[in-house]
Write a protein that holds these residues in place. Structure first.
Motif, PDB file in Angstrom:
ATOM      1  N   LYS A  22       1.039  -1.213  -0.093  1.00  0.00           N
ATOM      2  CA  LYS A  22       0.032   0.006  -0.009  1.00  0.00           C
ATOM      3  C   LYS A  22       0.936   1.142   0.002  1.00  0.00           C
ATOM      4  O   LYS A  22       0.636   2.172  -0.907  1.00  0.00           O
ATOM      5  CB  LYS A  22      -1.084   0.030   1.117  1.00  0.00           C
ATOM      6  CG  LYS A  22      -2.207  -0.540   1.062  1.00  0.00           C
ATOM      7  CD  LYS A  22      -3.274  -0.344   2.289  1.00  0.00           C
ATOM      8  CE  LYS A  22      -4.326  -1.187   2.094  1.00  0.00           C
ATOM      9  NZ  LYS A  22      -4.594  -1.912   3.445  1.00  0.00           N
ATOM     10  N   GLU A  23       1.766   1.145   0.711  1.00  0.00           N
ATOM     11  CA  GLU A  23       2.727   2.617   1.063  1.00  0.00           C
ATOM     12  C   GLU A  23       3.553   2.793  -0.405  1.00  0.00           C
ATOM     13  O   GLU A  23       3.527   3.808  -0.833  1.00  0.00           O
ATOM     14  CB  GLU A  23       3.861   2.099   2.157  1.00  0.00           C
ATOM     15  CG  GLU A  23       3.423   2.392   3.342  1.00  0.00           C
ATOM     16  CD  GLU A  23       4.430   1.997   4.423  1.00  0.00           C
ATOM     17  OE1 GLU A  23       4.062   1.362   5.326  1.00  0.00           O
ATOM     18  OE2 GLU A  23       5.862   2.126   4.286  1.00  0.00           O
ATOM     19  N   ARG A  24       3.789   1.567  -1.031  1.00  0.00           N
ATOM     20  CA  ARG A  24       4.603   1.918  -2.137  1.00  0.00           C
ATOM     21  C   ARG A  24       3.858   2.075  -3.514  1.00  0.00           C
ATOM     22  O   ARG A  24       4.203   2.207  -4.743  1.00  0.00           O
ATOM     23  CB  ARG A  24       5.547   0.681  -2.091  1.00  0.00           C
ATOM     24  CG  ARG A  24       6.410   0.155  -1.420  1.00  0.00           C
ATOM     25  CD  ARG A  24       7.596   1.439  -1.578  1.00  0.00           C
ATOM     26  NE  ARG A  24       8.781   1.010  -0.690  1.00  0.00           N
ATOM     27  CZ  ARG A  24       9.651   1.821   0.019  1.00  0.00           C
ATOM     28  NH1 ARG A  24       9.543   3.148  -0.384  1.00  0.00           N
ATOM     29  NH2 ARG A  24      10.464   1.562   0.809  1.00  0.00           N
ATOM     30  N   GLU A  25       2.309   1.778  -3.322  1.00  0.00           N
ATOM     31  CA  GLU A  25       1.380   1.833  -4.369  1.00  0.00           C
ATOM     32  C   GLU A  25       1.979   0.594  -5.592  1.00  0.00           C
ATOM     33  O   GLU A  25       2.109   1.125  -6.553  1.00  0.00           O
ATOM     34  CB  GLU A  25       1.363   3.081  -5.135  1.00  0.00           C
ATOM     35  CG  GLU A  25       0.780   4.323  -4.050  1.00  0.00           C
ATOM     36  CD  GLU A  25       0.529   5.638  -4.516  1.00  0.00           C
ATOM     37  OE1 GLU A  25       0.111   5.615  -5.699  1.00  0.00           O
ATOM     38  OE2 GLU A  25       1.011   6.455  -4.012  1.00  0.00           O
ATOM     39  N   ALA A  26       2.159  -0.460  -4.802  1.00  0.00           N
ATOM     40  CA  ALA A  26       2.746  -1.486  -5.761  1.00  0.00           C
ATOM     41  C   ALA A  26       1.884  -2.598  -6.145  1.00  0.00           C
ATOM     42  O   ALA A  26       0.933  -2.834  -5.610  1.00  0.00           O
ATOM     43  CB  ALA A  26       3.879  -2.269  -5.065  1.00  0.00           C
ATOM     44  N   VAL A  27       1.993  -3.420  -7.238  1.00  0.00           N
ATOM     45  CA  VAL A  27       1.261  -4.478  -7.549  1.00  0.00           C
ATOM     46  C   VAL A  27       2.152  -5.692  -7.630  1.00  0.00           C
ATOM     47  O   VAL A  27       3.467  -5.410  -7.942  1.00  0.00           O
ATOM     48  CB  VAL A  27       0.671  -4.122  -8.974  1.00  0.00           C
ATOM     49  CG1 VAL A  27       1.528  -4.176 -10.081  1.00  0.00           C
ATOM     50  CG2 VAL A  27      -0.265  -5.259  -9.405  1.00  0.00           C
ATOM     51  N   ILE A  28       1.747  -6.671  -7.161  1.00  0.00           N
ATOM     52  CA  ILE A  28       2.375  -7.872  -7.091  1.00  0.00           C
ATOM     53  C   ILE A  28       1.971  -8.972  -8.237  1.00  0.00           C
ATOM     54  O   ILE A  28       1.138  -9.422  -8.296  1.00  0.00           O
ATOM     55  CB  ILE A  28       2.526  -8.641  -5.697  1.00  0.00           C
ATOM     56  CG1 ILE A  28       3.087  -7.625  -4.781  1.00  0.00           C
ATOM     57  CG2 ILE A  28       3.687  -9.912  -5.724  1.00  0.00           C
ATOM     58  CD1 ILE A  28       3.016  -7.991  -3.279  1.00  0.00           C
ATOM     59  N   LEU A  29       2.977  -9.299  -9.338  1.00  0.00           N
ATOM     60  CA  LEU A  29       2.870 -10.178 -10.296  1.00  0.00           C
ATOM     61  C   LEU A  29       3.616 -11.315 -10.127  1.00  0.00           C
ATOM     62  O   LEU A  29       4.700 -11.290  -9.736  1.00  0.00           O
ATOM     63  CB  LEU A  29       3.169  -9.372 -11.711  1.00  0.00           C
ATOM     64  CG  LEU A  29       2.619  -8.035 -12.016  1.00  0.00           C
ATOM     65  CD1 LEU A  29       3.101  -7.817 -13.505  1.00  0.00           C
ATOM     66  CD2 LEU A  29       1.191  -8.074 -11.811  1.00  0.00           C
ATOM     67  N   ALA A  30       2.919 -12.574 -10.230  1.00  0.00           N
ATOM     68  CA  ALA A  30       3.823 -13.856  -9.992  1.00  0.00           C
ATOM     69  C   ALA A  30       3.411 -14.661 -11.264  1.00  0.00           C
ATOM     70  O   ALA A  30       2.401 -15.086 -11.717  1.00  0.00           O
ATOM     71  CB  ALA A  30       3.159 -14.425  -8.630  1.00  0.00           C
ATOM     72  N   HIS A  31       4.568 -15.480 -11.660  1.00  0.00           N
ATOM     73  CA  HIS A  31       4.576 -16.143 -12.914  1.00  0.00           C
ATOM     74  C   HIS A  31       3.840 -17.394 -12.399  1.00  0.00           C
ATOM     75  O   HIS A  31       3.732 -18.012 -10.882  1.00  0.00           O
ATOM     76  CB  HIS A  31       5.951 -16.584 -13.382  1.00  0.00           C
ATOM     77  CG  HIS A  31       5.742 -17.333 -14.738  1.00  0.00           C
ATOM     78  ND1 HIS A  31       5.806 -18.616 -14.912  1.00  0.00           N
ATOM     79  CD2 HIS A  31       5.418 -17.013 -15.904  1.00  0.00           C
ATOM     80  CE1 HIS A  31       5.543 -18.998 -15.908  1.00  0.00           C
ATOM     81  NE2 HIS A  31       5.519 -18.128 -16.691  1.00  0.00           N
ATOM     82  N   ASN A  32       3.427 -18.426 -13.260  1.00  0.00           N
ATOM     83  CA  ASN A  32       2.627 -19.602 -13.087  1.00  0.00           C
ATOM     84  C   ASN A  32       3.410 -20.566 -12.385  1.00  0.00           C
ATOM     85  O   ASN A  32       3.175 -21.479 -11.810  1.00  0.00           O
ATOM     86  CB  ASN A  32       1.961 -20.160 -14.233  1.00  0.00           C
ATOM     87  CG  ASN A  32       0.876 -19.479 -14.644  1.00  0.00           C
ATOM     88  OD1 ASN A  32       0.053 -18.912 -13.739  1.00  0.00           O
ATOM     89  ND2 ASN A  32       0.341 -19.542 -15.875  1.00  0.00           N
ATOM     90  N   TYR A  33       4.914 -20.529 -12.609  1.00  0.00           N
ATOM     91  CA  TYR A  33       5.806 -21.483 -12.110  1.00  0.00           C
ATOM     92  C   TYR A  33       6.476 -21.119 -10.725  1.00  0.00           C
ATOM     93  O   TYR A  33       7.068 -21.682 -10.255  1.00  0.00           O
ATOM     94  CB  TYR A  33       7.039 -21.523 -12.927  1.00  0.00           C
ATOM     95  CG  TYR A  33       6.660 -22.288 -14.357  1.00  0.00           C
ATOM     96  CD1 TYR A  33       5.675 -23.187 -14.738  1.00  0.00           C
ATOM     97  CD2 TYR A  33       7.526 -21.773 -15.368  1.00  0.00           C
ATOM     98  CE1 TYR A  33       5.370 -23.407 -15.653  1.00  0.00           C
ATOM     99  CE2 TYR A  33       7.170 -22.348 -16.678  1.00  0.00           C
ATOM    100  CZ  TYR A  33       6.172 -23.278 -16.755  1.00  0.00           C
ATOM    101  OH  TYR A  33       5.940 -23.790 -18.066  1.00  0.00           O
TER     102      TYR A  33
END
Ligand code: CIZ
Length: 319
Positions: A22-33
């Motif tokens: 929230k602080e960083r205004e970040a999104v977390i993406l994760a690969h299917n592996y």
């Protein structure tokens, strides 16, 4: 009594990640592996095509890419105004390392008439020498889109290129590279798995060797396999010929079906490096920032954009 700092529990790490995100205004993406706990904490899980599309559109200021270097680079190529973080600096890709920009420049001299189609599993420098990129989700369509009988220099996965040539009949010059994890899957391992689970359908990734792919009931990218499994009737079972990380999502999205790994050796060590602590440290210390030099970035972006535009025109949906 020792006064070493105690390790945080998973729960504590997840709380800190939530706060920092929230602080960083970040999104977390994760690969299917990625490991299951990383997939579960991510805002989006997908293949490299889906994640690169999300990276290009997200309003977030920071993208934490839980995957390997070429994926972080692709996000940085598409989103230069955002900060792209790769939680593990050393998470590379052996397949990407099979081609350098110098080798590709030499190959282009050898085949001056060829159009260069490069698998997205490649460095930014190699993409910069490329006409159009592809992923395993769209390789067939991209190859098919090349008009006439113009030779196609397909970099750098031999097995995917071989599969695309077989499916399209196009004139493809193959590169000597492979994903060691997928290339390890042998017809013998499949025969063994089929003996153990005779009712199960065999679904396989096109990075597997041609002789192994011969034994598949369905061949597709990770997003293709997810879509295929969803389309099958309740109670169906599958032998899965790709990196074991995909089994988590397959099972989670299809609780009424059963999934078996085609082999216990289908593990990509690079994909398995990411831990909850790495993600927390990444957000806290803003590490490791993925940077692509401007000149390389612009050339590489043209090849990635060519793929994204063509894919959009075909309305390839991966979900
Ligand atoms: O394109 C990708 O993301 C990879 C490496 C595999 C797949 O099929 O999703």
């Amino acid at each position: 009594m020792n006064d070493l700092p105690k390790d945080l529990t998973s729960q504590e790490l997840l709380q800190q990640i939530g706060r920092l995100k929230k602080e960083r205004e970040a999104v977390i993406l994760a690969h299917n592996y990625q490991p299951p706990e990383i997939q579960d904490l991510a805002d989006f899980t997908g293949d490299s095509l889906e994640l690169s599309m999300i990276a290009a559109k997200t309003p977030a200021k920071v993208i934490v890419f839980c995957g390997v270097q070429f994926m972080g680079e692709t996000a940085a190529i598409l989103s230069p105004d955002k900060t792209v973080l790769l939680p593990v600096l050393e998470a590379g890709c052996t397949l990407a390392d099979y081609a350098t920009a110098e080798q590709l420049r030499e190959a282009k001299k050898k085949y001056p008439n060829a159009i260069v189609v490069t698998y997205v599993n490649s460095s930014a420098e190699v993409k910069a020498e490329t006409d159009i990129c592809c992923t395993s989700a769209n390789a067939i369509q991209i190859v098919e889109s090349i008009e006439g009988n113009r030779p196609i220099l397909f970099v750098s996965d031999y097995n995917l290129g071989h599969y695309a040539a077989k499916k399209t009949g196009k004139n493809i010059i193959l590169w000597n590279g492979c994903c060691p994890t997928h290339a390890l899957l042998s017809p013998f391992a499949i025969a063994k798995a089929k003996k153990k689970w005779p009712e199960a359908q065999v679904i396989m990734h096109p990075e597997c060797k041609p002789e192994t792919l011969e034994l598949a009931d369905f061949v597709g990218s990770t997003s293709g396999m997810l879509k295929y499994a969803k389309s099958q009737p309740a109670g169906a079972s599958f032998i899965v010929g790709t990196e074991v990380g995909l089994l988590h999502r397959l099972q989670k999205e299809n609780p009424d079906k059963t999934f078996h790994p085609a082999s216990d050796y289908l593990i990509c060590p690079m994909m398995k490096m990411t831990t909850l602590k790495n993600v927390k440290d990444s957000l806290e210390k803003m590490q490791y920032v993925v940077k692509v030099p401007a000149e390389i970035r612009l050339k590489a972006k043209a090849a990635v954009d060519a793929m994204l535009q063509y894919t959009a025109s075909l309305k390839i949906t991966t979900k």
